[in-house]
Design a protein around this motif. Structure first.
Motif, short mmCIF file in Angstrom:
data_model
loop_
_atom_site.label_atom_id
_atom_site.label_comp_id
_atom_site.label_asym_id
_atom_site.label_seq_id
_atom_site.Cartn_x
_atom_site.Cartn_y
_atom_site.Cartn_z
N GLY A 21 -0.47 -6.54 2.49
CA GLY A 21 0.07 -5.37 1.81
C GLY A 21 -1.06 -4.66 1.08
O GLY A 21 -1.59 -5.18 0.11
N GLY A 23 -1.01 -1.68 -0.44
CA GLY A 23 -0.66 -0.76 -1.53
C GLY A 23 0.37 0.24 -1.06
O GLY A 23 1.13 -0.04 -0.13
N THR A 25 -1.08 1.31 -5.03
CA THR A 25 -0.83 0.84 -6.38
C THR A 25 0.33 1.61 -7.00
O THR A 25 0.42 2.82 -6.88
N THR A 29 4.83 -2.43 -4.37
CA THR A 29 4.32 -3.67 -3.80
C THR A 29 4.87 -4.91 -4.51
O THR A 29 5.03 -5.96 -3.88
N SER A 30 5.18 -4.80 -5.81
CA SER A 30 5.82 -5.94 -6.50
C SER A 30 7.23 -6.15 -5.96
O SER A 30 7.68 -7.29 -5.78
N LEU A 32 8.14 -5.39 -2.91
CA LEU A 32 7.95 -5.95 -1.58
C LEU A 32 7.70 -7.45 -1.65
O LEU A 32 8.29 -8.23 -0.89
N HIS A 33 6.85 -7.87 -2.58
CA HIS A 33 6.53 -9.28 -2.72
C HIS A 33 7.77 -10.09 -3.09
O HIS A 33 8.04 -11.14 -2.50
N LYS A 48 0.90 -12.88 -6.65
CA LYS A 48 1.12 -11.73 -5.78
C LYS A 48 -0.18 -11.08 -5.35
O LYS A 48 -0.41 -10.84 -4.17
N GLU A 49 -1.06 -10.79 -6.29
CA GLU A 49 -2.32 -10.13 -5.97
C GLU A 49 -3.45 -11.15 -6.03
O GLU A 49 -3.99 -11.44 -7.09
N ILE A 116 -0.37 -9.70 -0.69
CA ILE A 116 -0.07 -8.31 -1.07
C ILE A 116 -0.96 -7.94 -2.26
O ILE A 116 -0.65 -8.24 -3.41
N PRO A 118 -2.87 -4.58 -3.50
CA PRO A 118 -3.13 -3.15 -3.29
C PRO A 118 -4.61 -2.78 -3.23
O PRO A 118 -4.99 -1.84 -2.52
N TYR A 141 1.49 -0.30 4.37
CA TYR A 141 1.10 0.61 3.30
C TYR A 141 2.32 1.42 2.89
O TYR A 141 3.02 1.96 3.74
#
Length: 286
Positions: A21, A23, A25, A29-30, A32-33, A48-49, A116, A118, A141
């Protein structure tokens, strides 16, 4: 100089499928996770990141390990603490495709695993190409209204810089002005849709990349398309925003100035996607 991509080696992976993933930002994305973490065919670490590839390329491994240790000191669950320890161990051993893929899967045998982060959207083409060669990879994306994304990012940074942690209109306004003057480039770069998509197109085969609108995650068909893209069964949509941040309304003047600053991004997205969501076209405060 960064460490390059030579350490990836020639790992051959047939399963699981790997989702990157990129991004953008502050563009879901949170969400999605968390959504994919709840899918029975997926396994995602609670970190996550991960910031694996950007930390390696930018010689920021020690800094990233320090950040992870700080995160562990605040972690409440044993699972999260174990995941953070595993991430620290992974980064501390240097670059290895085998160790990285083993970290993602964690012995779960899931159909889909992922990373994931970004910031990966800013990686150079050679790095993205090497990531794409790791196995059955997929690159996703998410596009959010450029002005809404920018303002959300500004609010996040403003909150971090306030001793109280509260977002103020004064702090956010000053940061926005600097962005519009060409300063605070790290904020604008995270919303450079043209740059990120251009690098993705150059590095990743078309069948392995997907771009969706943030607006379609909740009410449109984006969630279904993501499941199809990953080769997994449909999954109920998570009907709430995750880590939406503190609210603060833009002034009309701020919104107009930001729209003018980002006009090229609107033009680019309309060209590559064929249309813009209705909400992007409304002349309203964010």
């Amino acid at each position: 100089m960064g460490r390059g991509v030579s350490g990836l080696g020639t790992a051959k992976v047939s399963a699981p499928r790997i989702l990157f993933g990129l991004g953008a930002t502050k563009a879901g994305t949170s969400w999605l996770h968390q959504w994919l973490s709840g899918h029975p065919e997926c396994h995602f670490r609670t970190v996550k990141e991960l910031h694996y590839f950007d930390a390696l390329d930018e010689d920021r491994v020690d800094r990233r390990i320090s950040e992870l240790r700080s995160e562990k000191s605040r972690a409440r669950s044993e699972i999260r603490q174990r995941d953070i320890d595993a991430a620290i161990d992974l980064l501390g051993q240097g670059e290895s495709a085998e160790r990285y893929l083993s970290y993602l899967d964690a012995g779960q045998g899931a159909s889909v695993v992922g990373d994931i982060t970004p910031a990966y959207g800013l990686l150079p083409v050679d790095r993205l190409r090497a990531m794409a060669a790791l196995g059955e990879t997929r690159f996703l994306y998410i596009l959010r209204d450029p002005v809404a994304r920018l303002w959300s990012h500004v609010r996040m940074i403003a909150g971090r810089r306030e001793p109280s942690g509260n977002v103020t209109s004064e702090r956010a306004g000053r940061i926005l002005k600097r962005v519009l003057r060409g300063e605070e480039d790290h904020i604008a770069r995270r919303g450079d849709y043209a740059g990120v998509i251009g690098r993705m197109r150059e590095a990743v085969p078309e069948a392995r990349r997907l771009v969706v609108f943030f607006d379609d995650l909740f009410a449109g068909d984006a969630a279904q398309r993501i499941c199809e893209f990953l080769g997994i069964a449909p999954h109920p949509v998570l009907a709430r925003v995750v880590h939406g941040g503190q609210s603060l309304e833009m002034t009309a003047d701020q919104a107009r100035a930001a729209r003018a600053f980002l006009s090229d991004q609107y033009t680019f997205v309309e060209h590559v996607m064929g249309h813009l969501p209705d909400a992007w076209m409304r002349d309203e405060r964010v």
